[in-house]
Structure formats: C-alpha cells, structure tokens
Design an enzyme around this catalytic site. Structure first.
Site, short mmCIF file in Angstrom:
data_model
loop_
_atom_site.label_atom_id
_atom_site.label_comp_id
_atom_site.label_asym_id
_atom_site.label_seq_id
_atom_site.Cartn_x
_atom_site.Cartn_y
_atom_site.Cartn_z
N ASP A 31 39.16 101.93 26.33
CA ASP A 31 39.38 102.51 25.01
C ASP A 31 39.96 101.43 24.11
N ASP A 58 36.89 97.11 23.06
CA ASP A 58 35.84 97.80 22.31
C ASP A 58 34.62 97.92 23.23
N LYS A 84 34.12 110.35 15.07
CA LYS A 84 33.64 111.72 15.04
C LYS A 84 33.97 112.53 13.78
N SER A 124 26.44 116.65 20.65
CA SER A 124 27.05 117.70 19.86
C SER A 124 26.01 118.74 19.46
N ALA A 125 26.46 119.98 19.34
CA ALA A 125 25.59 121.05 18.86
C ALA A 125 25.08 120.75 17.45
N THR A 126 25.71 119.78 16.79
CA THR A 126 25.29 119.44 15.43
C THR A 126 23.82 119.00 15.39
N TYR A 149 27.46 111.07 10.95
CA TYR A 149 27.99 111.31 12.30
C TYR A 149 26.95 112.04 13.15
N LYS A 153 24.54 111.03 16.73
CA LYS A 153 24.31 111.79 17.96
C LYS A 153 22.80 112.00 18.17
N TYR A 177 28.19 119.49 23.12
CA TYR A 177 29.41 120.29 23.03
C TYR A 177 29.34 121.22 21.82
N PHE A 178 29.91 122.40 21.96
CA PHE A 178 30.10 123.27 20.81
C PHE A 178 31.49 122.95 20.22
N ASP A 295 28.60 123.29 6.08
CA ASP A 295 28.94 124.26 7.13
C ASP A 295 27.81 125.26 7.34
P1 NAD Z 1 38.48 111.22 20.23
O1 NAD Z 1 38.41 110.46 18.95
O2 NAD Z 1 39.75 111.87 20.59
O3 NAD Z 1 38.03 110.29 21.44
C1 NAD Z 1 37.13 109.23 21.29
C2 NAD Z 1 37.80 108.01 21.90
O4 NAD Z 1 36.89 106.91 21.83
C3 NAD Z 1 39.08 107.62 21.19
O5 NAD Z 1 40.08 107.40 22.17
C4 NAD Z 1 38.72 106.32 20.47
O6 NAD Z 1 39.83 105.46 20.35
C5 NAD Z 1 37.65 105.78 21.39
N1 NAD Z 1 36.68 104.88 20.76
C6 NAD Z 1 35.91 105.09 19.66
N2 NAD Z 1 35.11 104.04 19.45
C7 NAD Z 1 35.38 103.14 20.44
C8 NAD Z 1 34.87 101.86 20.77
N3 NAD Z 1 33.91 101.26 20.05
N4 NAD Z 1 35.37 101.23 21.86
C9 NAD Z 1 36.34 101.80 22.61
N5 NAD Z 1 36.85 103.00 22.35
C10 NAD Z 1 36.37 103.67 21.27
O7 NAD Z 1 37.29 112.29 20.18
P2 NAD Z 1 36.98 113.47 21.18
O8 NAD Z 1 37.20 114.74 20.45
O9 NAD Z 1 37.64 113.24 22.47
O10 NAD Z 1 35.41 113.28 21.31
C11 NAD Z 1 34.83 112.51 22.35
C12 NAD Z 1 33.34 112.41 22.08
O11 NAD Z 1 32.79 113.72 22.00
C13 NAD Z 1 32.99 111.72 20.76
O12 NAD Z 1 31.85 110.93 20.97
C14 NAD Z 1 32.67 112.87 19.85
O13 NAD Z 1 31.76 112.50 18.86
C15 NAD Z 1 32.05 113.86 20.81
N6 NAD Z 1 32.15 115.24 20.33
C16 NAD Z 1 33.38 115.75 20.02
C17 NAD Z 1 33.49 117.05 19.54
C18 NAD Z 1 34.81 117.59 19.11
O14 NAD Z 1 34.83 118.58 18.37
N7 NAD Z 1 35.94 117.03 19.54
C19 NAD Z 1 32.33 117.84 19.40
C20 NAD Z 1 31.08 117.30 19.77
C21 NAD Z 1 31.02 115.99 20.23
C1 WQD Z 2 35.08 125.43 12.15
C2 WQD Z 2 35.12 126.48 11.06
C3 WQD Z 2 35.07 125.60 8.82
C4 WQD Z 2 38.93 123.62 8.86
C5 WQD Z 2 32.76 120.08 13.65
C6 WQD Z 2 31.62 119.08 13.57
C7 WQD Z 2 30.81 119.10 14.84
C8 WQD Z 2 31.70 118.89 16.04
C9 WQD Z 2 32.85 119.85 16.06
C10 WQD Z 2 32.65 116.74 16.45
C11 WQD Z 2 34.17 126.19 9.90
C12 WQD Z 2 36.37 126.32 9.08
C13 WQD Z 2 37.82 124.35 9.24
C14 WQD Z 2 39.78 124.14 7.85
C15 WQD Z 2 38.38 126.09 7.70
N1 WQD Z 2 32.18 117.58 15.93
N2 WQD Z 2 37.55 125.55 8.67
N3 WQD Z 2 39.47 125.37 7.33
O1 WQD Z 2 32.47 122.30 11.49
O2 WQD Z 2 31.95 123.78 13.47
O3 WQD Z 2 32.19 121.37 13.81
O4 WQD Z 2 33.56 119.79 14.81
O5 WQD Z 2 32.73 115.80 16.94
O6 WQD Z 2 29.84 118.09 14.75
O7 WQD Z 2 30.80 119.41 12.47
O8 WQD Z 2 34.20 122.69 13.31
O9 WQD Z 2 36.63 123.06 13.35
O10 WQD Z 2 35.63 121.69 11.47
O11 WQD Z 2 35.23 124.15 11.56
O12 WQD Z 2 38.14 127.19 7.18
O13 WQD Z 2 40.77 123.52 7.46
O14 WQD Z 2 36.44 126.49 10.48
O15 WQD Z 2 34.64 125.83 7.53
O16 WQD Z 2 33.68 127.41 9.45
P1 WQD Z 2 32.64 122.59 12.90
P2 WQD Z 2 35.50 122.82 12.43
#
Ligand code: NAD
Ligand code: WQD
Length: 341
Positions: A31, A58, A84, A124-126, A149, A153, A177-178, A295
């Site tokens: 990390d 990195d 993210k 991501s579900a995105t 972003y 993905k 992931y959702f 959204d």
């Molecule tokens: P996070 O930011 O907490 O964790 C990501 C980690 O990667 C961090 O520790 C960051 O320092 C490290 N990092 C980023 N770029 C790097 C690089 N080039 N080299 C080394 N380290 C690096 O995020 P998270 O919530 O734990 O998410 C993990 C993964 O899951 C991400 O790829 C994110 O896009 C994906 N994801 C997250 C969510 C969510 O809602 N949390 C949803 C869908 C997908």
């Molecule tokens: C959930 C709901 C907001 C904040 C995002 C990324 C997705 C994935 C997960 C990560 C929505 C509402 C939120 C606030 C609010 N990404 N909200 N007030 O948008 O489903 O997903 O995170 O890596 O790609 O798009 O999640 O938690 O941001 O929002 O009303 O201050 O909460 O509008 O309806 P989202 P979220």
C-alpha cells in the site's frame, strides 16, 4: 504461498486481511497509504496475533512490485489499490485513469514474470449503469457509467477479460461490490475517510459522533416507496469473506468469472437513517437536499451466482451493519489519527 493484498491497508483490504488470516491464508500487503494509515495493519496484527509482511510502495511501481514478488511466494493477487471517490474522479480524471489502470497493468505484467496466475479484482456495481431490470444479475449488460471512476472499473474489467482470453493459465474473478458498510466487530478497524465523507454511512457515523451537525439527504422525490434512493448495503466482514471464497475458487478454476457481492436486499436512505437510529439510540438529524448528480434511484444485487459458485452468501444484518459502524466510530471518533492522544 501467500495472497498479495494490493491496497490491503484500506477499508476493505484490512477487513479481508483478517478474514484470510483466520481462514488459514498467509497475506502480504502493499500500500502507498494514499488513502489509508499503516495503523490499520498494526491493528490487523493485533486482532489476528500475526505479523504481516507490509510493503509501502505504489502498485504501479514495477521495480517495487518485482521486489515484493521476488521476496514473497505469491500465488494470488487481490487488487484493491484504486482511487474511489466519484466526485474527485470527475475533477481529476487523468489521475484516476493513471492510478487505477497503471496499477492493474503493472500487477498483470509482474505476475506474468513470476508465474502468478490468480487475480481477484475489486470491481463495482457501478459498471451496470442504469439497470433494465432488478435485481442486477451478472448477465446484465455493462452500460455507460456516470464518472471516470466508474469507467476505470469498466475498463479494467475489459483488460482482465482480454488478458484471460490470451492466457489459459490465468484465473480472474471480477467481484462487483454493491455498498460496503460496517466494521470489524472489535471496533479496532473500520472506514476512515479523509475529509468530508462522500458515502452515506461514514457521513451518518460522523453526524452520530458529533463531527457534523446533520446529514444532507440527496433527494426525496425518486420513484421509490419513500422517495429516497435504494441500495444494497453489505457488511464489510461479509464482503471480506467473499474474497476468501473467491481466492479458493480462483485456485481451482481457470478463466474469468464476474461475481456480484451483495445481499440481494435493497434499503432506502430513510430506512438506513432509521435503522441506525434504532440500533444505536442516537438521533441523526437530516435535511432534504437536491438530488446528487448521477445517483440511480434503485440498485441491488442478485446474489445467487456467488452462492452457487463460491458457496458464499452475506449473513450479517442491517442491525449488525449499524451497530458495528457505531462501535468503530464511537471508539475512534477521528478514525486512526487519535490513537496515541
Ligand atoms: P480504500 O481507499 O480504503 O482502499 C484502497 C487502498 O488502496 C488504500 O489503502 C490506498 O492507499 C491504496 N492505494 C490506492 N492506489 C494505490 C497505489 N497506486 N499503490 C498502492 N496503494 C494504493 O478503498 P476501499 O473502500 O477499501 O476500496 C477498495 C477497492 O474496492 C477500490 O478499488 C475501490 O474502488 C473498490 N470498491 C469500493 C467500494 C466502496 O464502496 N468502498 C465499492 C465498489 C468498489
Ligand atoms: C448511497 C445513497 C446518496 C451521502 C458509491 C459509488 C459506487 C461505489 C459505492 C465505490 C445515495 C445518498 C449519500 C450523503 C445522501 N463506490 N447519500 N447523503 O452512490 O450508491 O455508491 O459508493 O467505490 O461506485 O457510486 O453510495 O453511499 O455515496 O450513496 O443522501 O451525504 O445515499 O444520494 O442515494 P452510492 P453512497
């Protein structure tokens, strides 16, 4: 043999480290702490009683990654190392494409040099974009997404699909992931966003702990029963266990598999606020604010494929998600930063 957790100090990676260690796997973490704190890994060590090989580097730095692969016997890579934040990606698209794509390409190149063939990707579900039907199944087409972003993905999924098509040794699992929420039950690790949280649950938690005075609820005029958006919130410990199952699956199968990690249940923003209030007894003041750009009204998973292929399904409840989020936030009001104060 070990599993390399690229980005393993982050929110999902640190929880996955614990579940993998508890499942008897060895983990190595790389990390650059761009969005995390080394303290998270120290606490994973404290929880598991195991020392973790930790590299500050990195993931896009090929020489650094070669050193990691030369020093450790890695058979599986889980790639969490991405940026993210949706809004930030709109402002800094090049930085997002550079980081998220380069880290993936570097991992693939170095893995090939060291004959490491199993790759689990944090997608991501995105990538589903606007759904034609619900629940969202893996068979649904990928659509146009709403931010750079999301495109990273989308593109990385394509890169990995093409890489598998050209290499019969590769085994790739694309985990979509959702909405991950919650924290480890110890309250020692959890989500620690820098600055103002973008996501709902960390924001609610910061209101509860008094760091913010109210939540802005983005839109109550959506075509849903209470007018607020519906999402599939999944406990991060369940999500972490999904990675254990995916790593085992990748060890036994070749090819590329897309798998949703969700619960299959959708909850509205208002339901989440009320569930949090009920689980913790803390009122969450909120104000209705305009819709947030991009959204979707409703998103939730069909979780059948994960159960069928991985033998995994989410087990923790909405109350667990609320209680564990609060346990972490109340014990660590400023995240990892106040440990020694
Ligand atoms: P996070 O930011 O907490 O964790 C990501 C980690 O990667 C961090 O520790 C960051 O320092 C490290 N990092 C980023 N770029 C790097 C690089 N080039 N080299 C080394 N380290 C690096 O995020 P998270 O919530 O734990 O998410 C993990 C993964 O899951 C991400 O790829 C994110 O896009 C994906 N994801 C997250 C969510 C969510 O809602 N949390 C949803 C869908 C997908
Ligand atoms: C959930 C709901 C907001 C904040 C995002 C990324 C997705 C994935 C997960 C990560 C929505 C509402 C939120 C606030 C609010 N990404 N909200 N007030 O948008 O489903 O997903 O995170 O890596 O790609 O798009 O999640 O938690 O941001 O929002 O009303 O201050 O909460 O509008 O309806 P989202 P979220």
């Amino acid at each position: 043999m070990a599993v390399l957790l690229a980005g393993g100090a982050g929110y999902i990676g640190s929880h996955t480290a614990i579940e993998m260690i508890e499942a008897g796997m060895e983990v190595v973490v790389v990390d650059n702490f761009y969005n995390s704190d080394p303290e998270a890994i120290r606490r994973v060590e404290e929880i598991t009683g195991r020392k973790i090989a930790l590299y500050e580097a990195d993931v896009a730095d090929k020489e650094a990654m070669r050193r990691v692969f030369a020093e450790q016997s890695i058979d599986t890579v889980v790639h969490f190392a991405g940026m993210k934040a949706v809004g930030e990606s709109v402002e800094k698209p090049v930085m997002y494409y550079r980081n998220n794509l380069d880290s993936t390409l570097t991992l693939l190149e170095v893995m090939k040099e060291y004959d490491c063939n199993r790759f689990i990707f944090s997608s991501s579900a995105t990538v589903y974009g606007e759904p034609d039907s619900l629940p969202l199944s893996e068979a649904a087409p990928k659509k146009s997404v709403n931010c750079p972003y999301g495109w990273t993905k989308w593109m990385i999924e394509q890169i990995l699909t093409d890489a598998v098509a050209a290499d019969d040794k590769l085994s790739v699992v694309l985990l979509r992931y959702f909405n991950p929420v919650g924290a480890h039950k110890s309250g020692r690790i959890g989500e620690d966003p820098k600055g103002i949280p973008n996501n709902l649950f960390p924001f609610i938690a910061q209101v509860a702990v008094g760091r913010r005075d109210h939540l802005n609820l983005f839109g109550n005029d959506y075509p849903t029963p209470d007018g607020t958006c519906i999402r599939d919130y999944i406990h991060v410990v369940d999500l972490a266990k999904g990675h254990v199952a995916a790593a085992r699956y990748a060890a036994e199968h070749k090819g590329c598999e897309i798998i949703n990690l969700g619960t299959g249940n959708g909850y509205s923003v208002l339901e989440m606020i009320h569930a949090f209030e009920e689980a913790t007894g803390i009122p969450i003041p909120y104000e209705i604010a305009p819709r947030r750009a991009g959204d979707l009204p409703v998103s939730y998973a069909c979780a059948d494929k994960a159960e069928k292929l991985l033998g995994w399904k989410a087990e923790l409840t909405l109350t667990d998600m609320c209680r564990d989020t609060w346990n972490w936030q109340s014990k660590n009001p400023n995240g990892y930063r106040e440990e020694e104060v």
